[in-house]
Structure formats: C-alpha cells, structure tokens
Design a protein around this motif. Structure first.
Motif, mmCIF file in Angstrom:
data_model
loop_
_atom_site.group_PDB
_atom_site.id
_atom_site.type_symbol
_atom_site.label_atom_id
_atom_site.label_comp_id
_atom_site.label_asym_id
_atom_site.label_seq_id
_atom_site.Cartn_x
_atom_site.Cartn_y
_atom_site.Cartn_z
ATOM 1 N N MET A 1 -6.550 4.221 -8.738
ATOM 2 C CA MET A 1 -7.852 4.822 -8.624
ATOM 3 C C MET A 1 -8.617 4.569 -9.916
ATOM 4 S SD MET A 1 -8.852 8.831 -8.182
ATOM 5 C CE MET A 1 -9.421 9.253 -9.813
ATOM 6 N N VAL A 2 -9.879 4.287 -9.795
ATOM 7 C CA VAL A 2 -10.788 4.169 -10.924
ATOM 8 C C VAL A 2 -11.908 5.160 -10.664
ATOM 9 C CG1 VAL A 2 -12.385 2.655 -12.148
ATOM 10 C CG2 VAL A 2 -10.255 1.735 -11.248
ATOM 11 N N GLY A 3 -12.155 6.048 -11.630
ATOM 12 C CA GLY A 3 -13.175 7.050 -11.368
ATOM 13 C C GLY A 3 -13.677 7.761 -12.604
ATOM 14 N N SER A 15 -11.559 7.273 -15.819
ATOM 15 C CA SER A 15 -10.125 7.397 -15.558
ATOM 16 C C SER A 15 -9.564 6.229 -14.771
ATOM 17 C CB SER A 15 -9.835 8.681 -14.769
ATOM 18 O OG SER A 15 -9.962 9.788 -15.583
ATOM 19 N N PHE A 16 -8.326 5.913 -15.071
ATOM 20 C CA PHE A 16 -7.523 4.932 -14.333
ATOM 21 C C PHE A 16 -6.240 5.647 -13.948
ATOM 22 C CE2 PHE A 16 -10.095 2.745 -17.430
ATOM 23 C CZ PHE A 16 -10.728 1.785 -16.660
ATOM 24 N N LYS A 17 -5.979 5.764 -12.639
ATOM 25 C CA LYS A 17 -4.813 6.520 -12.172
ATOM 26 C C LYS A 17 -4.001 5.712 -11.168
ATOM 27 C CE LYS A 17 -7.105 10.959 -12.692
ATOM 28 N NZ LYS A 17 -6.488 11.386 -13.900
ATOM 29 N N VAL A 18 -2.709 5.983 -11.151
ATOM 30 C CA VAL A 18 -1.804 5.439 -10.150
ATOM 31 C C VAL A 18 -1.492 6.579 -9.178
ATOM 32 C CG1 VAL A 18 0.470 4.439 -9.726
ATOM 33 C CG2 VAL A 18 -0.815 3.805 -11.781
ATOM 34 N N LEU A 19 -1.649 6.294 -7.882
ATOM 35 C CA LEU A 19 -1.385 7.285 -6.844
ATOM 36 C C LEU A 19 -0.026 7.018 -6.210
ATOM 37 C CD1 LEU A 19 -4.877 7.140 -5.081
ATOM 38 C CD2 LEU A 19 -4.185 8.595 -6.985
ATOM 39 N N THR A 30 -0.241 11.984 -8.995
ATOM 40 C CA THR A 30 -0.982 11.016 -9.801
ATOM 41 C C THR A 30 -0.488 11.008 -11.238
ATOM 42 O OG1 THR A 30 -2.696 12.564 -10.536
ATOM 43 C CG2 THR A 30 -3.055 11.459 -8.447
ATOM 44 N N VAL A 31 -0.613 9.855 -11.868
ATOM 45 C CA VAL A 31 -0.395 9.710 -13.300
ATOM 46 C C VAL A 31 -1.486 8.770 -13.791
ATOM 47 C CG1 VAL A 31 1.251 7.800 -13.051
ATOM 48 C CG2 VAL A 31 1.278 9.217 -15.106
ATOM 49 N N GLY A 32 -2.063 9.083 -14.949
ATOM 50 C CA GLY A 32 -3.171 8.245 -15.377
ATOM 51 C C GLY A 32 -3.546 8.386 -16.832
ATOM 52 N N THR A 33 -4.562 7.626 -17.181
ATOM 53 C CA THR A 33 -5.129 7.662 -18.522
ATOM 54 C C THR A 33 -6.644 7.718 -18.395
ATOM 55 O OG1 THR A 33 -5.150 6.581 -20.675
ATOM 56 C CG2 THR A 33 -5.172 5.146 -18.762
ATOM 57 N N THR A 34 -7.277 8.333 -19.369
ATOM 58 C CA THR A 34 -8.727 8.483 -19.354
ATOM 59 C C THR A 34 -9.301 8.095 -20.702
ATOM 60 O OG1 THR A 34 -8.551 10.294 -17.773
ATOM 61 C CG2 THR A 34 -10.634 10.090 -18.933
ATOM 62 N N TYR A 35 -10.415 7.368 -20.670
ATOM 63 C CA TYR A 35 -11.158 7.025 -21.873
ATOM 64 C C TYR A 35 -12.373 7.944 -21.945
ATOM 65 C CZ TYR A 35 -14.221 4.506 -25.039
ATOM 66 O OH TYR A 35 -15.063 4.189 -26.070
ATOM 67 N N TYR A 36 -12.485 8.695 -23.036
ATOM 68 C CA TYR A 36 -13.594 9.626 -23.262
ATOM 69 C C TYR A 36 -14.521 9.027 -24.323
ATOM 70 C CZ TYR A 36 -10.430 12.949 -21.001
ATOM 71 O OH TYR A 36 -9.589 13.583 -20.121
ATOM 72 N N PRO A 37 -15.610 8.353 -23.929
ATOM 73 C CA PRO A 37 -16.455 7.657 -24.899
ATOM 74 C C PRO A 37 -17.238 8.587 -25.838
ATOM 75 C CG PRO A 37 -17.422 7.532 -22.716
ATOM 76 C CD PRO A 37 -16.064 8.153 -22.558
ATOM 77 N N TYR A 75 -12.963 5.560 -6.766
ATOM 78 C CA TYR A 75 -12.558 4.544 -5.794
ATOM 79 C C TYR A 75 -11.045 4.337 -5.844
ATOM 80 C CZ TYR A 75 -11.645 0.039 -3.702
ATOM 81 O OH TYR A 75 -11.116 -0.959 -2.935
ATOM 82 N N ALA A 76 -10.452 4.208 -4.656
ATOM 83 C CA ALA A 76 -9.031 3.868 -4.540
ATOM 84 C C ALA A 76 -8.863 2.929 -3.354
ATOM 85 C CB ALA A 76 -8.192 5.128 -4.346
ATOM 86 N N ASP A 77 -7.999 1.958 -3.487
ATOM 87 C CA ASP A 77 -7.732 1.007 -2.408
ATOM 88 C C ASP A 77 -6.803 1.678 -1.403
ATOM 89 O OD1 ASP A 77 -7.577 -1.258 -0.868
ATOM 90 O OD2 ASP A 77 -6.147 -2.270 -2.171
ATOM 91 N N ILE A 78 -7.381 2.296 -0.396
ATOM 92 C CA ILE A 78 -6.634 3.111 0.566
ATOM 93 C C ILE A 78 -6.498 2.360 1.883
ATOM 94 C CG2 ILE A 78 -6.637 5.298 1.824
ATOM 95 C CD1 ILE A 78 -6.282 5.610 -1.206
ATOM 96 N N ASP A 79 -5.296 2.426 2.479
ATOM 97 C CA ASP A 79 -5.021 1.784 3.762
ATOM 98 C C ASP A 79 -5.091 2.803 4.896
ATOM 99 O OD1 ASP A 79 -4.500 -0.604 2.446
ATOM 100 O OD2 ASP A 79 -2.355 -0.178 2.278
ATOM 101 N N LYS A 80 -5.256 2.289 6.107
ATOM 102 C CA LYS A 80 -5.181 3.146 7.285
ATOM 103 C C LYS A 80 -3.733 3.581 7.472
ATOM 104 C CE LYS A 80 -8.942 0.976 9.816
ATOM 105 N NZ LYS A 80 -9.312 0.241 11.019
#
Length: 98
Positions: A1-3, A15-19, A30-37, A75-80
């Motif tokens: 996920m990118v959001g 944020s960049f997360k793995v679902l 979820t596990v992820g990292t976030t950039y706070y500008p 956004y996340a690349d989600i399948d049916k």
C-alpha cells in the motif's frame, strides 16, 4: 500500500506498507514505514491492522519511532476474491456402442 498517514502527534506523512493479504474486503495485518517531510523526526516504523477495498486500504497502526497511533489510507494492488473450485469437471456421459 502507498498512502497518506496521520498520527495523533499531529504529523502527516507518506506511508509504504505491506499487507498480509491482497484480497479485497478482508481484514489484514500491516507493517510499514512512513516518511514525515514536515517533522523533525523524518522516519516512522509501524505495525497494525487494516481493511482492504477495491484497490485501496485503510489501516490503524502503532508507530514505534513516533510512539503514536497512526491512521493511513491509500492505493493497494487488490485482487478479486478467488472462487472456490468444485473439483475436477464432470466426465462426459458414456454412450454404449452398437
């Protein structure tokens, strides 16, 4: 996920997360990292839960470096959902010979 993420400490980040799953309409880990500008501490690392939608996800997590609750959407690349198979196709009927 990118959001986009928002923490209770008032920081907004990218944020960049793995679902744990890429199937829609399901709860995920979820596990992820976030950039706070705009924050003095530019990086965050988080672990949480979320829900997937059609090519999107929302998450709630704990950012360990910020020591704050984080909400994210993006956004996340989600399948049916996969259809369950009923097994092998049926055999054709046997036609007796003359």
């Amino acid at each position: 996920m990118v959001g986009i993420s928002y923490t209770f400490s008032g920081d907004v980040g990218l944020s960049f997360k793995v679902l744990s799953s890429d199937i829609r309409h399901i709860a995920v880990a979820t596990v992820g990292t976030t950039y706070y500008p705009f924050s003095p501490q530019k990086l965050g690392l988080d672990l949480g839960v979320g829900y997937t939608y059609n090519n999107a996800a929302i998450t709630t997590s704990w950012d360990f470096l910020k020591s704050s609750v984080q909400f994210s959407a993006g956004y996340a690349d989600i399948d049916k959902p996969k259809k369950k198979s009923d097994g092998a196709p049926p055999l054709p009927p046997v036609v007796p010979g003359p």
